[in-house]
Design a protein around this motif. Structure first.
Motif, PDB file in Angstrom:
ATOM      1  N   ILE A 172       1.327  -1.381   0.522  1.00 37.34           N
ATOM      2  CA  ILE A 172       0.406  -0.162  -0.297  1.00 37.34           C
ATOM      3  C   ILE A 172       0.915   1.320   0.498  1.00 37.34           C
ATOM      4  N   GLY A 173       0.819   1.755  -1.079  1.00 34.84           N
ATOM      5  CA  GLY A 173       1.460   2.947  -1.153  1.00 34.84           C
ATOM      6  C   GLY A 173       0.697   4.475  -1.522  1.00 34.84           C
ATOM      7  N   PRO A 216      -5.108   4.352  12.535  1.00 32.47           N
ATOM      8  CA  PRO A 216      -5.886   2.998  13.083  1.00 32.47           C
ATOM      9  C   PRO A 216      -7.252   3.460  12.999  1.00 32.47           C
ATOM     10  N   GLY A 217      -7.998   2.555  13.085  1.00 33.86           N
ATOM     11  CA  GLY A 217      -9.309   2.994  13.124  1.00 33.86           C
ATOM     12  C   GLY A 217      -9.693   2.912  15.255  1.00 33.86           C
ATOM     13  N   GLU A 218     -10.767   3.037  15.459  1.00 34.64           N
ATOM     14  CA  GLU A 218     -11.447   3.279  16.233  1.00 34.64           C
ATOM     15  C   GLU A 218     -12.615   1.944  16.348  1.00 34.64           C
ATOM     16  N   TYR A 231      -8.552  -4.554   9.046  1.00 32.21           N
ATOM     17  CA  TYR A 231      -7.914  -3.790   9.092  1.00 32.21           C
ATOM     18  C   TYR A 231      -6.602  -3.119   8.924  1.00 32.21           C
ATOM     19  N   ARG A 232      -5.258  -3.780   8.769  1.00 27.82           N
ATOM     20  CA  ARG A 232      -4.520  -3.889   8.343  1.00 27.82           C
ATOM     21  C   ARG A 232      -4.471  -3.036   6.767  1.00 27.82           C
ATOM     22  N   THR A 233      -5.364  -3.323   6.101  1.00 31.58           N
ATOM     23  CA  THR A 233      -4.794  -2.730   4.748  1.00 31.58           C
ATOM     24  C   THR A 233      -6.218  -1.383   4.744  1.00 31.58           C
ATOM     25  N   VAL A 234      -7.651  -1.188   5.152  1.00 34.27           N
ATOM     26  CA  VAL A 234      -7.855  -0.350   5.425  1.00 34.27           C
ATOM     27  C   VAL A 234      -7.207   0.723   5.853  1.00 34.27           C
TER      28      VAL A 234
END
Length: 820
Positions: free
Chosen positions: A762-763, A804-806, A794-797
């Motif tokens: 993911i760049g 990071p997500g919440e 999760y890692r991808t998004v």
């Protein structure tokens, strides 16, 4: 059973003269084997209290072609009832009805037969006439009696059957198929049946000729001058009290059959009803989520006075053309109160359960009204029409193909147009209104029904040209009236469907859309003797097992067709089923167990307007009512077998019927647990993250393979828009129809990772693409609910969004909208 002639003799307390009568008839028929090679003589004992039945048995011992039909516990019901039973039990290509006293000698049969045969198929019946100028009266009645009879006959002619000089002579020769149809339609139990039958022939446009005969009054005759008055009374009652008609009156057996159909439907869906909040039909794929969403969004549109033909609740911001999807507005709109108060899952379960039972009841009504006299035969046929394997396959996920209660109603009204006394404008207008409603229940089923009706009409016209010549003009006029009524009512919705926002031109179905020839002989996965491992490879998926009638039913149908081939109805049904089955194979099909590929007739229709969106394997659904009616006809004949038929033959026939139907009896629909709606959605936490004009972006985005996000909406009311979704919409510059939204790079990436794909590097390019896609979707929040491969998603998004997500309300969220 091939029989040239059936002679039907009604008898009540005829012990004294029945023996000589039967001997005389038998001797006459045996004397001319070149003309009467095969024949049968049926005597109906109408509740006699003397030795009538014994006299028939004695005659049958001398001539085995004599059969006795007894009234049993019914007692004496009258000449009409006796003739109905006798003609129903007949097999003859021609049927002669004659009185037990042989007032008209049996030798006069030759005159009637010659007139009927010389008609080259033009005549449908020849009747003996004492009033014909060339008739000979050997023995007259007393003058006063004869005068009263003549006056009564003239009154009947003037009131009921103009043009027929002698309606009450008991010596009549009919075309066998037409006789069985007419007597099955008759309702009078007394002397009036003679007039009722002649009226029926007149309505159907079936020509009748009067033939002069010899006649002699017989002492002990049961016909009295007062009986002409009784005939008129019966006819008046028939006209003024239609609710007394056997067909139109609701009997206890009708209620019992309807109750059994509803019970069967409840049993099918018992797993769903057991826990509507947490159970999901296992074979429906994502369709239950989609249909519940359809019901929910329609109710929400109606409640807020929005356009019921469009919504942006999914596929935001482009929206969904609801008229171009199967939202069943004909049920979803009137059931809006149910959806708003009890939820769309209740609506879904009700539509499937009650709709399937209503479809069976509608077929039962049609078959009992027009085709058979036995209510239980009608019930067996209707059960096959509504619960056949293809119908049950669609009943797991496609109510628009399972809830078809309007189709028998349309068929009945179309048949009404073919009758001689049809009211073309009224009946055509009703067809137009019924078709309009069916369009809002399902357009593709209506198209398939129209195909089936056209195939049947063409084949019946070839099998019975006489009826076709009389029926085609009123039928075409009625269809024209129907179109004139229907088209203005549906013009705007259809314009919206084909030219409105998010409309499309055709739907891509892939290469497995046609049936394999083997599918007709195999059992479906939901059949009692079905095997999913054998059925699944022969269909697109478990909701599209559109054949699967099973080899026992195919074999039984073959036997029924052979035994009843003389009936034009059977010929037409056979051609309809064969043609539909062949069309359902698709543009090309492979001969089983070979590499030979043949071109199918569907190729000519595949790219035509309307047909280009049809899944061709569904055409085999037309076979279900055709097979159901054939089975009903066979069951009705089995029920009407005379008492003289050996018990073993009855048992074998009933066993064959059962062995063909039991293997395809549907089993209860399997269910599975459905995922809980995340608290982030269920408790309304999303409201802090999605502003007006923004959407929610589930991870992965909803599509035909995973539409759980639609359940989030329907379970809580569709107040928040969702990007992407599961619906039919356009793709590409040619606006080809596809299932789901036009894919984007980010949606494809998240879908692939959800199903085990490798996470790419993911760049900046992927991040820029994600920002562009989120901007296109006008995203307010990205939501990742618990699911398989959650960690990888999760890692991808997180990498795509650079943060990071919440964790909120049991889900990972990323606030990407104006509120963040």
């Amino acid at each position: 059973m091939s029989v040239d002639l059936t002679v039907v003799v009604p008898a009540y307390n005829e012990e004294r003269r029945l023996g000589p009568t039967l001997d005389a008839i038998s001797a006459h028929l045996r004397a001319d084997p070149g003309r009467w090679d095969s024949w049968e003589l049926i005597v109906v004992d109408d509740g006699s209290t003397d030795g009538t039945a014994d006299a028939v048995r004695a005659a049958a011992a001398r001539e085995p072609r004599i059969q006795l039909v007894e009234a049993g516990a019914e007692g004496n019901r009258g000449k009409g009832h006796a003739l109905r039973r006798g003609v129903a039990a007949s097999h003859g290509r021609m049927v002669l009805v004659t009185d037990a006293d042989l007032a008209t000698p049996i030798e006069e049969l030759d005159r009637l037969d010659k007139e009927l045969s010389d008609g080259d198929g033009r005549l449908s019946a020849t009747i003996g006439s004492r009033a014909h100028p060339d008739s000979a009266i050997d023995v007259h009645q007393r003058r006063i009696r004869e005068w009263l009879g003549r006056m009564g006959n003239r009154l009947i002619r003037a009131v009921a059957v103009p043009g027929i000089r002698d309606t009450q002579c008991g010596f009549k020769l009919f075309d066998g198929d037409k006789a069985r149809t007419a007597f099955a339609d008759a309702r009078l139990d007394g002397w009036g049946i003679d007039v009722e039958i002649l009226q029926f022939f007149r309505r159907q446009g079936w020509p009748v000729a009067e033939v002069p005969v010899r006649w002699a009054h017989q002492e002990g005759s049961k016909v009295r001058p007062a009986d002409y008055g009784k005939v008129l009374l019966e006819l008046v009652r028939l006209k003024t009290r239609p609710t007394e008609s056997v067909r139109r009156r609701v009997r206890p057996v009708d209620l019992a059959v309807a109750g059994l159909f509803l019970l069967a439907s409840v049993i099918l869906y018992k797993g769903l009803w057991a826990d509507l909040d947490h159970r999901y039909l296992a074979d429906s794929g994502q369709d239950q989520n989609q249909w519940e969403w359809f019901f929910a969004v329609t109710a929400d549109n109606i409640a807020h006075l929005r356009n019921p033909l469009f919504t942006t609740a999914q596929n935001f911001p482009d929206g969904v053309n609801l008229m171009a999807n199967t939202v069943m507005l004909g049920l979803s709109v009137p059931l809006t109160p149910v959806t708003l108060t009890l939820g769309p899952t209740v609506t879904w379960a009700l539509v499937l359960t009650v709709g399937l039972a209503a479809t069976a009841v509608a077929w039962y009504w049609l078959i009992a009204k027009r085709l058979v006299s036995s209510r239980w035969a009608a019930a067996v046929g209707a059960a096959l029409c509504a619960f056949a394997p293809p119908m049950i396959s669609h009943a797991t996920a496609h109510p628009n193909f399972a809830v078809l209660f309007m189709i028998p109603v349309i068929v009945d009204r179309a048949l009404r147009l073919c009758e001689r006394d049809a009211r073309v404008v009224r009946d055509g207008a009703l067809i137009g209104l019924f078709a309009t409603y069916q369009i809002f229940l399902g357009e593709e089923p209506l198209l398939l029904a129209a195909m089936g009706m056209l195939l049947f009409a063409l084949s019946y016209a070839l099998a019975n040209r006489e009826v076709a010549r009389a029926a085609w003009r009123p039928l075409l006029k009625g269809v024209g009236v129907a179109a004139a009524v229907c088209l203005p009512l549906v013009a705007y919705p259809l314009y919206w469907q084909f030219f409105g926002p998010q409309s499309y031109h055709s739907v891509l179905h892939g290469d497995r859309a046609g049936n394999s020839p083997l599918a007709f002989l195999e059992f479906s996965g939901r059949a009692l003797l079905g095997d999913e491992a054998r059925a699944d490879p022969l269909a697109m998926n478990r909701t599209e097992q559109n054949a699967f009638y099973g080899w026992p039913l195919v074999g039984l149908t073959f036997a029924i067709v052979i035994s009843l081939w003389r009936l034009a109805l059977v010929k037409a049904l056979t051609f309809t089923a064969l043609a539909a089955g062949l069309l359902s194979l698709g543009p090309t099909f492979r001969i089983p167990y070979t590499d030979m590929i043949l071109t199918g007739p569907w190729r000519a229709l595949a790219h035509q307007p309307l047909f280009e969106s049809v899944i061709e394997s569904r055409v085999a659904m037309i076979c279900a009512p055709a097979l159901g009616i054939l089975v009903a006809l066979a069951a009705d004949r089995l029920n009407a077998l005379p008492d003289g038929v050996p018990r073993l033959h009855r048992t074998l026939a009933a066993t064959a019927l059962a062995l063909a139907l039991v293997p395809i009896v549907p089993t209860p629909m399997p269910t599975r647990d459905r995922p809980d709606v995340p608290a982030f959605i269920a408790e309304g936490m999303w409201k802090s993250y999605v502003a007006e004009g923004e959407s929610m972006v589930p991870v992965p985005l909803p599509d035909p393979g995973n539409a759980e996000a639609l359940h989030w909406q329907s379970a809580t009311a569709p107040h928040f828009p969702v990007a992407h979704g599961y619906f039919n919409g356009p793709w590409g510059p040619d606006r080809i129809g596809i299932y789901g939204a036009s894919p984007r790079h980010t949606s494809n990436l998240l879908r692939d990772i959800r199903y085990g794909g490798r996470i790419p590097t993911i760049g900046p390019n992927w991040q820029a693409q994600a920002r562009a896609d989120l901007t296109y979707w006008r995203a307010g929040v990205v939501v990742l609910a618990p699911q398989d491969n959650e960690a990888a998603l999760y890692r991808t998004v997180s990498k795509l969004l650079g943060r990071p997500g919440e964790r909120v309300g049991g889900a990972w969220i990323w606030d990407v909208g104006s509120t963040g």
